[in-house]
Design a protein around this motif. Structure first.
Motif, short mmCIF file in Angstrom:
data_model
loop_
_atom_site.label_atom_id
_atom_site.label_comp_id
_atom_site.label_asym_id
_atom_site.label_seq_id
_atom_site.Cartn_x
_atom_site.Cartn_y
_atom_site.Cartn_z
N LEU A 206 0.84 -1.20 0.00
CA LEU A 206 0.00 0.00 0.00
C LEU A 206 0.88 1.25 0.00
CD1 LEU A 206 -2.97 1.01 0.21
CD2 LEU A 206 -2.61 1.17 2.67
N GLU A 207 1.94 1.24 0.80
CA GLU A 207 2.84 2.40 0.83
C GLU A 207 3.53 2.59 -0.51
OE1 GLU A 207 6.25 4.49 3.61
OE2 GLU A 207 5.65 2.42 4.03
N GLU A 208 3.93 1.50 -1.15
CA GLU A 208 4.56 1.61 -2.47
C GLU A 208 3.61 2.25 -3.48
OE1 GLU A 208 5.90 -2.20 -3.70
OE2 GLU A 208 7.34 -2.44 -2.07
N LEU A 209 2.35 1.84 -3.44
CA LEU A 209 1.37 2.41 -4.37
C LEU A 209 1.09 3.88 -4.07
CD1 LEU A 209 -1.07 -0.65 -4.44
CD2 LEU A 209 0.11 0.30 -6.44
N PHE A 210 1.01 4.22 -2.80
CA PHE A 210 0.82 5.62 -2.42
C PHE A 210 2.02 6.46 -2.86
CE2 PHE A 210 -2.43 5.67 1.34
CZ PHE A 210 -3.34 4.98 0.55
N ARG A 211 3.22 5.90 -2.67
CA ARG A 211 4.45 6.63 -3.00
C ARG A 211 4.59 6.82 -4.51
NH1 ARG A 211 8.14 3.06 -1.56
NH2 ARG A 211 8.21 3.63 0.64
N GLY A 212 4.00 5.92 -5.29
CA GLY A 212 4.18 5.95 -6.74
C GLY A 212 3.74 7.23 -7.41
N GLY A 213 2.87 7.98 -6.76
CA GLY A 213 2.53 9.30 -7.28
C GLY A 213 1.31 9.40 -8.15
N GLU A 214 0.68 8.26 -8.52
CA GLU A 214 -0.48 8.34 -9.41
C GLU A 214 -1.82 8.29 -8.67
OE1 GLU A 214 -0.14 5.11 -12.16
OE2 GLU A 214 1.19 6.22 -13.50
N ILE A 215 -1.81 7.91 -7.40
CA ILE A 215 -3.05 7.65 -6.67
C ILE A 215 -3.62 8.95 -6.09
CG2 ILE A 215 -4.14 6.30 -4.86
CD1 ILE A 215 -2.92 4.67 -7.16
N LYS A 216 -4.83 9.31 -6.52
CA LYS A 216 -5.48 10.48 -5.93
C LYS A 216 -6.30 10.10 -4.70
CE LYS A 216 -9.74 10.66 -8.78
NZ LYS A 216 -10.54 11.53 -9.68
N CYS A 217 -6.90 8.88 -4.74
CA CYS A 217 -7.69 8.45 -3.60
C CYS A 217 -7.71 6.92 -3.52
CB CYS A 217 -9.12 9.00 -3.66
SG CYS A 217 -10.08 8.47 -5.10
N PHE A 218 -7.95 6.44 -2.31
CA PHE A 218 -7.98 5.00 -2.02
C PHE A 218 -9.34 4.67 -1.43
CE2 PHE A 218 -6.73 1.79 1.47
CZ PHE A 218 -7.01 0.69 0.66
N TYR A 219 -10.11 3.83 -2.14
CA TYR A 219 -11.44 3.44 -1.68
C TYR A 219 -11.33 2.17 -0.83
CZ TYR A 219 -16.18 1.55 -1.72
OH TYR A 219 -17.39 1.03 -1.34
N THR A 220 -11.86 2.24 0.39
CA THR A 220 -11.77 1.10 1.29
C THR A 220 -12.99 1.01 2.19
OG1 THR A 220 -10.39 -0.01 2.96
CG2 THR A 220 -10.51 2.39 3.07
N MET A 221 -13.27 -0.18 2.66
CA MET A 221 -14.30 -0.42 3.67
C MET A 221 -13.56 -0.98 4.89
SD MET A 221 -17.19 -2.10 1.18
CE MET A 221 -15.95 -2.63 -0.02
N SER A 222 -13.33 -0.13 5.86
CA SER A 222 -12.52 -0.53 7.01
C SER A 222 -13.30 -1.45 7.94
CB SER A 222 -12.04 0.71 7.78
OG SER A 222 -13.15 1.40 8.33
N LYS A 238 -4.67 2.90 11.76
CA LYS A 238 -3.68 3.95 12.05
C LYS A 238 -2.67 4.08 10.91
CE LYS A 238 -3.80 3.97 17.12
NZ LYS A 238 -3.03 3.71 18.37
N ALA A 239 -2.25 2.93 10.37
CA ALA A 239 -1.25 2.96 9.30
C ALA A 239 -1.80 3.63 8.04
CB ALA A 239 -0.81 1.53 8.98
N ILE A 240 -3.04 3.33 7.70
CA ILE A 240 -3.64 3.94 6.50
C ILE A 240 -3.76 5.45 6.66
CG2 ILE A 240 -5.78 4.08 5.15
CD1 ILE A 240 -6.10 1.04 5.68
N ALA A 241 -4.19 5.90 7.85
CA ALA A 241 -4.29 7.35 8.11
C ALA A 241 -2.91 8.00 8.02
CB ALA A 241 -4.91 7.59 9.48
N ARG A 242 -1.89 7.32 8.56
CA ARG A 242 -0.52 7.88 8.53
C ARG A 242 0.01 7.95 7.11
NH1 ARG A 242 4.11 5.36 8.15
NH2 ARG A 242 3.18 3.32 8.61
N LEU A 243 -0.20 6.89 6.32
CA LEU A 243 0.29 6.86 4.94
C LEU A 243 -0.43 7.89 4.07
CD1 LEU A 243 0.62 3.01 4.39
CD2 LEU A 243 2.48 4.65 4.73
N ALA A 244 -1.71 8.09 4.32
CA ALA A 244 -2.47 9.08 3.55
C ALA A 244 -1.89 10.47 3.77
CB ALA A 244 -3.94 9.04 3.97
N ALA A 245 -1.55 10.79 5.02
CA ALA A 245 -0.97 12.09 5.32
C ALA A 245 0.43 12.22 4.71
CB ALA A 245 -0.91 12.30 6.83
N LYS A 246 1.21 11.15 4.81
CA LYS A 246 2.61 11.19 4.35
C LYS A 246 2.70 11.38 2.85
CE LYS A 246 6.93 8.51 4.56
NZ LYS A 246 7.57 7.27 5.07
N TYR A 247 1.81 10.73 2.09
CA TYR A 247 1.93 10.76 0.64
C TYR A 247 0.82 11.56 -0.04
CZ TYR A 247 5.41 7.15 1.45
OH TYR A 247 6.53 6.46 1.87
#
Length: 446
Positions: A206-222, A238-247
């Protein structure tokens, strides 16, 4: 017996005798005080006690009303065992209570119902939702909430609109909500995939995909994923919230079934968002009835302008919004939620009991789901899934193939049946599970 208890008991006796009908307005506090020869505070205590028992409900500036009786099973049994439908059980729809709320909505909001209103939704409902969402650790202001005609309308807008990060692609889990996947394909919107199983999602990928630069949003059902039925743990949220902010990736958190989870320690991703990167979506269709068509979207300030500019479809009907506002305010929503939570929890427990009895050889791999609507039955890859579904249908057992919950070009599909318990009659769950196992065994030896 204290005076307030005598008053409460008298009202319940009158209800049992039919002298007080469901939906009937009770005497005002002042009138009741005169009738019973007591103080106004004593009557108010009696009415408060009856409200706690869900015998009556109050409407601000209107008064107190009798609650409808529990709905009886009225829907004819067509003989099938339905593990496919995701709609709420017809026998637990709150028809009578909601009808009362519709009537009261016309009286309470009669002038507002004849105007176009605020495109963000009825102001009173959005204020009510502020308190309602706070129970799920979603703390927001009314101006952040948009009321839409169901969650699909909101998802369509969120998928098509631009984001401040300027990126094009939508990241979706595989498997995921089938209607949203079909929409992405029909619109030709760029989509990327990440595998999610009943037990995990790969956070490093997930972090690799976020870092890749093409993702505007991630659809999920937590919580209560469709079709898997499982929920993320605190670590994943917590990890998803942190990665969203970071990337700088926005998370579209579809919490369509959050109300059916454990009320303790079951917070959404939104509760861990500190950067304004989580869009929280809530539906009322699965809790009350699909025809209500009301969804609520909590928007970060950075997305408000874009969302309202692209959200050109008509919002939910004002009358439905007004009725829902009253339904929540007077405690009926909480009462109904607790009722179906108990029923669905009992059905899932029966499902696990049936599996323990009939799946002793471990032929089916089953997700450990204890609440919500869904779970999955994974089966050997040698089985022809569609043939199993068709044979079960001929036997009157309805199930949903997992194939529908993937993008068409996604190759690493798991072979499973999505099992919904919302319309499965408890007394026939064992029979249905046994039939599924028989057809899977037949498929292995075919």
């Amino acid at each position: 017996m204290r005076k307030y208890s005598e008053i409460a008991a008298d009202i319940e006796r009158k209800r049992a005798a039919g002298d007080l009908r469901p939906g009937q307005k009770l005497p005002s506090v002042r009138e009741a005080a005169e009738t019973y020869g007591c103080s106004i505070s004593t009557v108010m205590r009696a009415y408060a006690e009856l409200e706690k028992r869900h015998a009556i409900y109050s409407i601000p500036q209107s008064g107190y009303y009798m609650v409808g009786e529990e709905e009886e099973d009225t829907v004819a049994d067509d003989g099938s065992i339905d593990f496919a439908s995701s709609s709420p059980d017809l026998n637990v729809f709150p028809y009578r209570d909601f009808q009362h709320c519709l009537n009261k909505a016309i009286d309470t909001y009669k002038y507002q119902l004849f105007t176009y209103g605020d495109p963000r939704g009825l102001g009173a409902l959005r204020e009510t939702l502020v308190n309602h969402l706070a129970d799920d650790q979603v703390f927001v202001k009314a101006k952040q909430i948009a009321v839409t005609s169901g969650i699909q309308q909101a998802l369509h807008t969120l998928a098509k609109m631009p984001y401040p990060n300027g990126r094009p692609a939508i990241l979706v889990e595989q498997p995921s909500y089938n209607l949203f996947l079909r929409f992405l394909e029909a619109e030709g919107l760029p989509a990327r995939s990440i595998a999610r199983t009943a037990t995990k999602i790969d956070l490093l990928q997930l972090e690799e995909l976020f870092r890749g630069g093409e993702i505007k949003c991630f659809y999920t059902m937590s919580r209560h994923h469709n079709p898997l039925g499982t929920s993320f743990g605190v670590r994943e949220k917590k990890a998803i919230a942190r990665l969203a902010a970071k990337y700088d990736v926005y998370v579209l958190e579809d919490d369509y079934m959050g109300d059916l989870g454990d009320r303790q320690g079951f917070d959404p991703i939104f509760a861990y968002d500190r950067s304004g990167h989580v869009v929280y979506l809530k539906s009322f269709s699965k809790m009350i009835f699909p025809g209500l068509r009301i969804g609520a979207v909590v928007l970060p300030e950075s997305l408000e302008g874009s969302f309202h500019a692209y959200n050109q479809l008509n919002g939910a009907a004002l009358l439905s919004q007004a009725a829902l506002d009253i339904y929540i305010k007077n405690g009926m929503y909480e009462r109904h939620r607790d009722k179906i939570y108990r029923q669905y929890e009992a059905r899932i427990e029966t499902l696990h009991e049936a599996l323990k009895k009939h799946n002793d050889a471990g032929l089916l791999k089953v997700a450990d789901v204890r609440s919500g609507l869904y779970t999955t039955f994974s089966m050997p890859h040698t089985v022809n899934l569609e043939r199993v579904v068709e044979r079960l249908k001929r036997r009157g057992v309805l199930v949903a193939s997992g194939k529908a919950f993937y993008l068409s070009d996604y190759l690493a599909r798991e072979k499973f049946l999505r099992i919904s318990i919302s319309r499965a009659r408890p007394e026939r769950i064992h029979e249905g599970v046994q039939a599924i196992l028989e057809e899977v065994k037949r498929g292995i030896h075919a």
